[in-house]
Design an enzyme around this catalytic site. Structure first.
Site, mmCIF file in Angstrom:
data_model
loop_
_atom_site.group_PDB
_atom_site.id
_atom_site.type_symbol
_atom_site.label_atom_id
_atom_site.label_comp_id
_atom_site.label_asym_id
_atom_site.label_seq_id
_atom_site.Cartn_x
_atom_site.Cartn_y
_atom_site.Cartn_z
ATOM 1 N N CYS A 66 7.594 11.151 2.799
ATOM 2 C CA CYS A 66 7.490 9.694 2.908
ATOM 3 C C CYS A 66 8.863 9.063 3.120
ATOM 4 O O CYS A 66 9.772 9.213 2.295
ATOM 5 C CB CYS A 66 6.829 9.141 1.641
ATOM 6 S SG CYS A 66 7.009 7.375 1.405
ATOM 7 N N CYS A 69 9.880 6.578 0.422
ATOM 8 C CA CYS A 69 10.268 7.283 -0.808
ATOM 9 C C CYS A 69 11.717 7.756 -0.721
ATOM 10 O O CYS A 69 12.469 7.677 -1.703
ATOM 11 C CB CYS A 69 9.347 8.483 -1.041
ATOM 12 S SG CYS A 69 7.594 8.071 -1.185
#
Length: 439
Positions: A66, A69
């Site tokens: 991600c 993230c």
């Protein structure tokens, strides 16, 4: 037979490795202190233990692939030592929710990254800022006293400055702390509470109140202030506090819609062409006056240009005559006031007054908001997570059918029993891969 032996050995080795990892994880947790200042890596063997051990834990449920993230990780690394140094330390932890999918299901993770703050074991979703300095300021709210006692002008100023802009602020001037102590506990997650014991006339001028006791509410992010002079009975005091959680008029966007979730008041919604136009700003000031006189309603506004998808739910398109006013129940219904559908540019204050009077008198036409897209409906009905599970189960069903075609079973044989057992085990698993959640 050989295959069964290999399977048994494999299961034993897997169990031993998991036990070893679990022991190592538990040992690492035992040696970890809340004041350590590093981000703690957790998994399904020790997340519950960490939540039980530490009073305040901010958990980042992330996925290695991600992008959001990856950008969040260094911000959490920077915030961790500061939060660990607080009088009431806050531990930052992270969980690879893509790998430990059972934890993702257990904690209702439907996108990455998802941040959850566990306070004495009780979770709440974190929707605050994600830059290190702002994140620290936001989280300090949850370890601050329920009600702060301020004993000077400088203490008042420092309290307001350190509180930041993300929560409403309540300051009781000349009030007894006992009057709001219960509300400070009850609404700790929603606002800052304080009592000023000693202050000057300069402070009274700065906060625009002329007598005491007085309870001042501030919304620094919206430059809004309201004053309550009583009566200081529980019902009236709580009504004032609750009504001022949300600034009015409220600009509608993706973030502010969340503020309406826990408010049961109806919403007087004004839809404009462009909320940044000068004529729209003047209308907002008139709405502010209307909101002050009608505290039992939430006043809000939105620009068609700024939030087209939202305004289309109320039948607005590029050909619609704007601005228009309506009353929304916050769910699926809204009310048009007959004869006050559109606000023209002449004497808008009187038109707003007539609109409110028409609504209160029941001169309304009830309508339903336009339905979402098919995928939006599916997602709202059963959730993204359930969609993944359904897809997985369909795949399992197709796989079982293909196996049955390739290797037909003979009734009454041991092979049939073994295959039935393995099929049952397959159906117990769940594949989980939520989407990438934006910052």
């Amino acid at each position: 037979m050989k295959m069964r032996v290999f399977l048994v050995v494999g299961v034993l080795l897997l169990a031993m490795s998991r036990q070893s990892l679990s022991s190592a994880s538990s040992a690492a947790l035992e040696n970890f202190s809340a004041t350590d200042g590093t981000v703690l890596e957790l998994d399904d063997s020790n997340l519950d233990s960490a939540i039980s051990k530490f009073d305040y834990v901010l958990v980042d449920f992330y996925a290695p692939w991600c992008g959001h993230c990856k950008r969040l990780a260094p911000e959490l690394d920077a915030a961790a030592p500061i939060l660990a140094g607080l009088k009431e330390p806050i531990v930052i932890a992270k969980v690879n929710a893509d790998k430990y999918s059972r934890l993702a299901v257990k904690h209702d993770i439907d996108g990455f990254p998802t941040l959850k703050l566990f306070m004495h074991g009780v979770p709440m979703e974190y929707n605050g800022p994600r830059k290190a300095d702002l994140l620290v300021r936001f989280l300090k709210k949850f370890v601050a006293p329920d009600v702060s006692i301020l004993d000077s002008d400088s203490a008042v100023s420092e309290f307001v400055q350190s509180a930041g802009i993300h929560f409403p602020i309540y300051i009781g001037f000349g009030m007894n702390e006992s009057l709001i102590s219960d509300f400070g506990k009850k609404y700790k997650k929603k606002a800052w509470f304080s009592v000023a014991k000693d202050f000057s006339e300069e402070i009274m001028v700065a906060y625009d109140f002329d007598k005491v006791p007085a309870l001042v509410s501030l919304h620094p992010n919206y430059n809004e202030q309201n004053i309550f002079y009583g009566p200081f009975e529980e019902k009236f005091l709580e009504d004032f506090i609750k009504q001022n959680f949300i600034p009015s008029p409220l600009p509608i966007n993706y973030d502010t819609l969340k503020l309406l979730k826990d408010d049961d008041r109806k919403i007087v919604l004004t839809i404009m062409e462009d909320e940044n136009e000068e004529k729209s700003k003047k209308l907002v000031q008139l709405l502010k006056a209307g909101a002050s006189a009608n505290r039992d309603l939430v006043f809000a506004y939105v620009g068609f240009k700024q939030f087209e998808d939202f305004t289309e739910s109320f039948g607005v398109n590029k050909k619609s005559e704007l601005p228009k006013m309506l009353v929304w129940d916050g769910n699926e219904e809204y009310f048009m006031v007959v004869g006050s559908e559109v606000i023209n540019e002449e004497d808008q204050a009187s038109q707003i007054t007539r609109f409110i009077e028409g609504f209160r008198e029941g001169r309304t036409e009830v309508k339903r908001i336009n339905g979402p897209s098919f995928m939006g409906y599916i997602n709202s009905l059963i959730g993204v997570r359930t969609v993944y599970i359904i897809v997985f189960l369909v795949c399992v069903f197709m796989l079982i059918r293909s196996i049955n075609k390739e290797e037909p079973l003979r009734v009454g044989t041991r092979e049939e029993a073994d295959h039935a057992s393995s099929s049952s085990s397959e159906n117990e698993g769940k594949e989980y891969r939520p989407g990438d959640k934006e910052d």
